[in-house]
Motif scaffolding. Structure first.
Motif, PDB file in Angstrom:
ATOM      1  N   ALA A  35      -8.279 -59.638 -35.853  1.00 26.33           N
ATOM      2  CA  ALA A  35      -9.497 -58.858 -36.059  1.00 26.33           C
ATOM      3  C   ALA A  35      -9.329 -57.895 -37.237  1.00 26.33           C
ATOM      4  CB  ALA A  35      -9.856 -58.093 -34.791  1.00 26.33           C
ATOM      5  N   ASP A  36      -8.144 -57.306 -37.369  1.00 26.45           N
ATOM      6  CA  ASP A  36      -7.860 -56.446 -38.523  1.00 26.45           C
ATOM      7  C   ASP A  36      -8.007 -57.238 -39.820  1.00 26.45           C
ATOM      8  OD1 ASP A  36      -7.294 -54.265 -36.928  1.00 26.45           O
ATOM      9  OD2 ASP A  36      -5.115 -54.520 -37.026  1.00 26.45           O
ATOM     10  N   PHE A  37      -7.453 -58.456 -39.840  1.00 26.47           N
ATOM     11  CA  PHE A  37      -7.522 -59.312 -41.025  1.00 26.47           C
ATOM     12  C   PHE A  37      -8.978 -59.598 -41.382  1.00 26.47           C
ATOM     13  CE2 PHE A  37      -7.833 -63.429 -43.084  1.00 26.47           C
ATOM     14  CZ  PHE A  37      -6.816 -63.408 -44.026  1.00 26.47           C
ATOM     15  N   ILE A  38      -9.775 -59.952 -40.377  1.00 21.84           N
ATOM     16  CA  ILE A  38     -11.188 -60.265 -40.611  1.00 21.84           C
ATOM     17  C   ILE A  38     -11.920 -59.060 -41.196  1.00 21.84           C
ATOM     18  CG2 ILE A  38     -13.363 -60.783 -39.436  1.00 21.84           C
ATOM     19  CD1 ILE A  38     -11.626 -62.463 -37.434  1.00 21.84           C
ATOM     20  N   GLU A  39     -11.747 -57.909 -40.582  1.00 22.56           N
ATOM     21  CA  GLU A  39     -12.437 -56.714 -41.078  1.00 22.56           C
ATOM     22  C   GLU A  39     -11.977 -56.343 -42.489  1.00 22.56           C
ATOM     23  OE1 GLU A  39     -13.993 -53.897 -37.586  1.00 22.56           O
ATOM     24  OE2 GLU A  39     -11.833 -53.718 -37.943  1.00 22.56           O
ATOM     25  N   ARG A  40     -10.679 -56.451 -42.721  1.00 12.47           N
ATOM     26  CA  ARG A  40     -10.100 -56.036 -44.005  1.00 12.47           C
ATOM     27  C   ARG A  40     -10.563 -56.940 -45.147  1.00 12.47           C
ATOM     28  NH1 ARG A  40      -5.426 -56.078 -42.295  1.00 12.47           N
ATOM     29  NH2 ARG A  40      -4.566 -58.040 -43.093  1.00 12.47           N
ATOM     30  N   LEU A  64     -14.229 -58.201 -31.793  1.00 14.95           N
ATOM     31  CA  LEU A  64     -15.056 -57.676 -32.880  1.00 14.95           C
ATOM     32  C   LEU A  64     -16.227 -56.865 -32.337  1.00 14.95           C
ATOM     33  CD1 LEU A  64     -14.951 -60.850 -35.132  1.00 14.95           C
ATOM     34  CD2 LEU A  64     -13.945 -58.617 -35.689  1.00 14.95           C
ATOM     35  N   ALA A  65     -16.790 -57.294 -31.204  1.00 10.45           N
ATOM     36  CA  ALA A  65     -17.864 -56.521 -30.584  1.00 10.45           C
ATOM     37  C   ALA A  65     -17.368 -55.159 -30.128  1.00 10.45           C
ATOM     38  CB  ALA A  65     -18.453 -57.299 -29.411  1.00 10.45           C
ATOM     39  N   ALA A  66     -16.134 -55.114 -29.621  1.00  7.69           N
ATOM     40  CA  ALA A  66     -15.554 -53.842 -29.177  1.00  7.69           C
ATOM     41  C   ALA A  66     -15.367 -52.877 -30.341  1.00  7.69           C
ATOM     42  CB  ALA A  66     -14.217 -54.097 -28.481  1.00  7.69           C
ATOM     43  N   ARG A  67     -15.335 -53.413 -31.557  1.00  8.37           N
ATOM     44  CA  ARG A  67     -15.207 -52.575 -32.749  1.00  8.37           C
ATOM     45  C   ARG A  67     -16.570 -52.178 -33.308  1.00  8.37           C
ATOM     46  NH1 ARG A  67      -9.859 -54.368 -36.073  1.00  8.37           N
ATOM     47  NH2 ARG A  67      -8.523 -54.852 -34.277  1.00  8.37           N
ATOM     48  N   GLY A  68     -17.622 -52.504 -32.582  1.00  6.45           N
ATOM     49  CA  GLY A  68     -18.958 -52.061 -32.959  1.00  6.45           C
ATOM     50  C   GLY A  68     -19.787 -53.069 -33.712  1.00  6.45           C
ATOM     51  N   GLU A  90     -18.028 -57.361 -17.999  1.00 10.72           N
ATOM     52  CA  GLU A  90     -17.043 -56.437 -17.433  1.00 10.72           C
ATOM     53  C   GLU A  90     -16.671 -55.341 -18.420  1.00 10.72           C
ATOM     54  OE1 GLU A  90     -13.760 -58.799 -16.194  1.00 10.72           O
ATOM     55  OE2 GLU A  90     -14.883 -59.829 -14.607  1.00 10.72           O
ATOM     56  N   ALA A  91     -16.668 -55.692 -19.722  1.00 10.37           N
ATOM     57  CA  ALA A  91     -16.302 -54.717 -20.751  1.00 10.37           C
ATOM     58  C   ALA A  91     -17.498 -53.923 -21.257  1.00 10.37           C
ATOM     59  CB  ALA A  91     -15.627 -55.436 -21.924  1.00 10.37           C
ATOM     60  N   GLY A  92     -18.700 -54.259 -20.770  1.00 10.83           N
ATOM     61  CA  GLY A  92     -19.888 -53.553 -21.219  1.00 10.83           C
ATOM     62  C   GLY A  92     -20.261 -53.858 -22.654  1.00 10.83           C
ATOM     63  N   LEU A  93     -19.980 -55.089 -23.112  1.00 12.17           N
ATOM     64  CA  LEU A  93     -20.246 -55.474 -24.489  1.00 12.17           C
ATOM     65  C   LEU A  93     -21.491 -56.350 -24.553  1.00 12.17           C
ATOM     66  CD1 LEU A  93     -16.610 -56.372 -25.588  1.00 12.17           C
ATOM     67  CD2 LEU A  93     -17.888 -54.299 -26.168  1.00 12.17           C
ATOM     68  N   ASP A  94     -22.322 -56.096 -25.540  1.00 13.07           N
ATOM     69  CA  ASP A  94     -23.562 -56.852 -25.732  1.00 13.07           C
ATOM     70  C   ASP A  94     -23.317 -57.907 -26.804  1.00 13.07           C
ATOM     71  OD1 ASP A  94     -26.122 -57.792 -25.792  1.00 13.07           O
ATOM     72  OD2 ASP A  94     -26.962 -56.058 -26.844  1.00 13.07           O
ATOM     73  N   VAL A  95     -23.115 -59.150 -26.400  1.00 14.28           N
ATOM     74  CA  VAL A  95     -22.883 -60.247 -27.337  1.00 14.28           C
ATOM     75  C   VAL A  95     -23.823 -61.402 -26.996  1.00 14.28           C
ATOM     76  CG1 VAL A  95     -20.472 -59.638 -27.764  1.00 14.28           C
ATOM     77  CG2 VAL A  95     -21.036 -61.218 -25.910  1.00 14.28           C
ATOM     78  N   GLU A  96     -24.099 -62.227 -27.982  1.00 17.54           N
ATOM     79  CA  GLU A  96     -24.901 -63.432 -27.785  1.00 17.54           C
ATOM     80  C   GLU A  96     -23.953 -64.626 -27.696  1.00 17.54           C
ATOM     81  OE1 GLU A  96     -27.705 -63.824 -30.907  1.00 17.54           O
ATOM     82  OE2 GLU A  96     -28.863 -62.043 -30.336  1.00 17.54           O
ATOM     83  N   LEU A  97     -24.067 -65.404 -26.628  1.00 20.25           N
ATOM     84  CA  LEU A  97     -23.181 -66.541 -26.425  1.00 20.25           C
ATOM     85  C   LEU A  97     -24.010 -67.763 -26.072  1.00 20.25           C
ATOM     86  CD1 LEU A  97     -20.529 -64.636 -24.302  1.00 20.25           C
ATOM     87  CD2 LEU A  97     -20.138 -65.558 -26.596  1.00 20.25           C
ATOM     88  N   ALA A  98     -23.653 -68.905 -26.679  1.00 15.72           N
ATOM     89  CA  ALA A  98     -24.422 -70.126 -26.443  1.00 15.72           C
ATOM     90  C   ALA A  98     -23.486 -71.321 -26.338  1.00 15.72           C
ATOM     91  CB  ALA A  98     -25.415 -70.350 -27.575  1.00 15.72           C
ATOM     92  N   VAL A  99     -23.822 -72.250 -25.448  1.00 11.71           N
ATOM     93  CA  VAL A  99     -23.097 -73.513 -25.334  1.00 11.71           C
ATOM     94  C   VAL A  99     -23.724 -74.492 -26.319  1.00 11.71           C
ATOM     95  CG1 VAL A  99     -22.446 -75.416 -23.826  1.00 11.71           C
ATOM     96  CG2 VAL A  99     -22.589 -73.099 -22.901  1.00 11.71           C
ATOM     97  N   ALA A 100     -22.958 -74.879 -27.337  1.00 13.00           N
ATOM     98  CA  ALA A 100     -23.481 -75.783 -28.362  1.00 13.00           C
ATOM     99  C   ALA A 100     -22.321 -76.289 -29.211  1.00 13.00           C
ATOM    100  CB  ALA A 100     -24.500 -75.073 -29.248  1.00 13.00           C
ATOM    101  N   ASP A 101     -22.561 -77.372 -29.918  1.00 11.88           N
ATOM    102  CA  ASP A 101     -21.605 -77.869 -30.907  1.00 11.88           C
ATOM    103  C   ASP A 101     -21.395 -76.798 -31.975  1.00 11.88           C
ATOM    104  OD1 ASP A 101     -20.526 -80.764 -32.104  1.00 11.88           O
ATOM    105  OD2 ASP A 101     -21.157 -79.368 -33.670  1.00 11.88           O
ATOM    106  N   MET A 102     -20.194 -76.756 -32.539  1.00 15.76           N
ATOM    107  CA  MET A 102     -19.859 -75.740 -33.522  1.00 15.76           C
ATOM    108  C   MET A 102     -20.766 -75.785 -34.757  1.00 15.76           C
ATOM    109  SD  MET A 102     -16.253 -77.582 -34.533  1.00 15.76           S
ATOM    110  CE  MET A 102     -15.599 -76.379 -35.664  1.00 15.76           C
ATOM    111  N   ARG A 103     -21.412 -76.922 -35.002  1.00 13.14           N
ATOM    112  CA  ARG A 103     -22.322 -77.038 -36.145  1.00 13.14           C
ATOM    113  C   ARG A 103     -23.727 -76.577 -35.826  1.00 13.14           C
ATOM    114  NH1 ARG A 103     -20.382 -83.167 -36.750  1.00 13.14           N
ATOM    115  NH2 ARG A 103     -20.179 -82.749 -34.514  1.00 13.14           N
TER     116      ARG A 103
END
Length: 260
Positions: A35-40, A64-68, A90-103
């Motif tokens: 995650a540090d690498f991605i942000e940096r 990444l969601a936990a980092r805002g 459980e972590a109280g994080l608001d993320v969008e998640l979907a079951v789908a092919d990576m494309r």
């Protein structure tokens, strides 16, 4: 969209037992370093909108969601997405998640960045890889960033290749792997046997092997520029024998490639 999934082994591979092994096998500090690498390297601003495809059990999505950041994850494994949803709640994080092919990602240019972590890029053959890069380019705004994590680069897997059996254990799950290399197709075929007590699961994983130059070419052909190569999240240079390849890139300005 529809895809020919007749060779998509990953559609059936990632059930609870293999997913749980990888959830237990990766230490939290590895996720933090990535995650540090991605942000940096992507220069992410606070509350950036990030696409994680495929996201697996949400390891990077949640970090990444936990980092805002505002993160959307896509994965073909219903079990993995179910786990990620529970973990996010459980972590109280608001993320969008979907079951789908990576494309199958939103192609509206609304994301500030996209990430493809965990060696998933190699699941796809050359045609599928081109489709995936085009989808990512259409999802990310001009100037937005991309990180691809790839452990099956030719420079990584072929020097000194022997294909010897491996044994791994994490959290009471034992995995044995035998791997062969199909030189005619440039493909690694890995036979996995997972065991947890009396429970067992066997399947074969297929990874297409690409050189680092070929990967970089796929990204630039698909609408990305400024491709960088790294041997790990510590910014080590990539070279012969590097255990993994992290590619960084930026979405080119102007219209993206055709996505019909």
């Amino acid at each position: 969209m529809s895809h020919d999934t007749s060779s998509a082994w990953y559609a059936d591979f990632f059930t609870e037992l293999p997913n749980e092994f990888w959830r237990r096998a990766v230490p939290p500090e590895a996720t933090a370093a990535e995650a540090d690498f991605i942000e940096r390297h992507l220069g992410l601003r606070p509350a950036s909108r990030i696409l994680d495809s495929p996201c697996g059990s949400g390891r990077h999505t949640l970090a990444l969601a936990a980092r805002g950041h505002r993160v959307s994850g896509v994965d073909i494994s219903a079990e993995a997405i179910g786990y990620a949803r529970r973990a996010a709640a459980e972590a109280g994080l608001d993320v969008e998640l979907a079951v789908a092919d990576m494309r199958d990602v939103p192609r509206d240019g609304s994301f500030d960045a996209a990430v493809c972590m965990g060696n998933s890029f190699g699941y796809l053959d050359l045609t599928g890889a081109r489709e995936f890069v085009a989808a990512l380019a259409a999802a990310v705004r001009p100037g937005g960033g991309l990180v691809v994590d790839f452990n099956a680069a030719a420079e990584s897997v072929l020097p000194g290749y022997r294909g010897e059996p491996r044994r791994m254990e994490a959290g009471g799950i034992v995995v044995t792997t035998t791997t062969g290399y199909d030189a005619a197709r440039s493909v690694l075929l890995s036979r996995y046997h997972f065991r947890r007590g009396a429970e067992e699961f066997e399947s074969t994983a297929l990874h297409h092997v690409y050189t680092s130059a070929h990967l970089g070419g796929l990204l630039t052909e698909g609408g990305f520029v400024d491709v960088g190569l790294f041997g790990g999240p510590d910014d080590a240079p990539f070279g012969i024998g590097s255990g993994r390849l992290l590619l960084t890139a930026r979405r080119a300005a102007g219209p993206g490639p055709a996505t019909a």
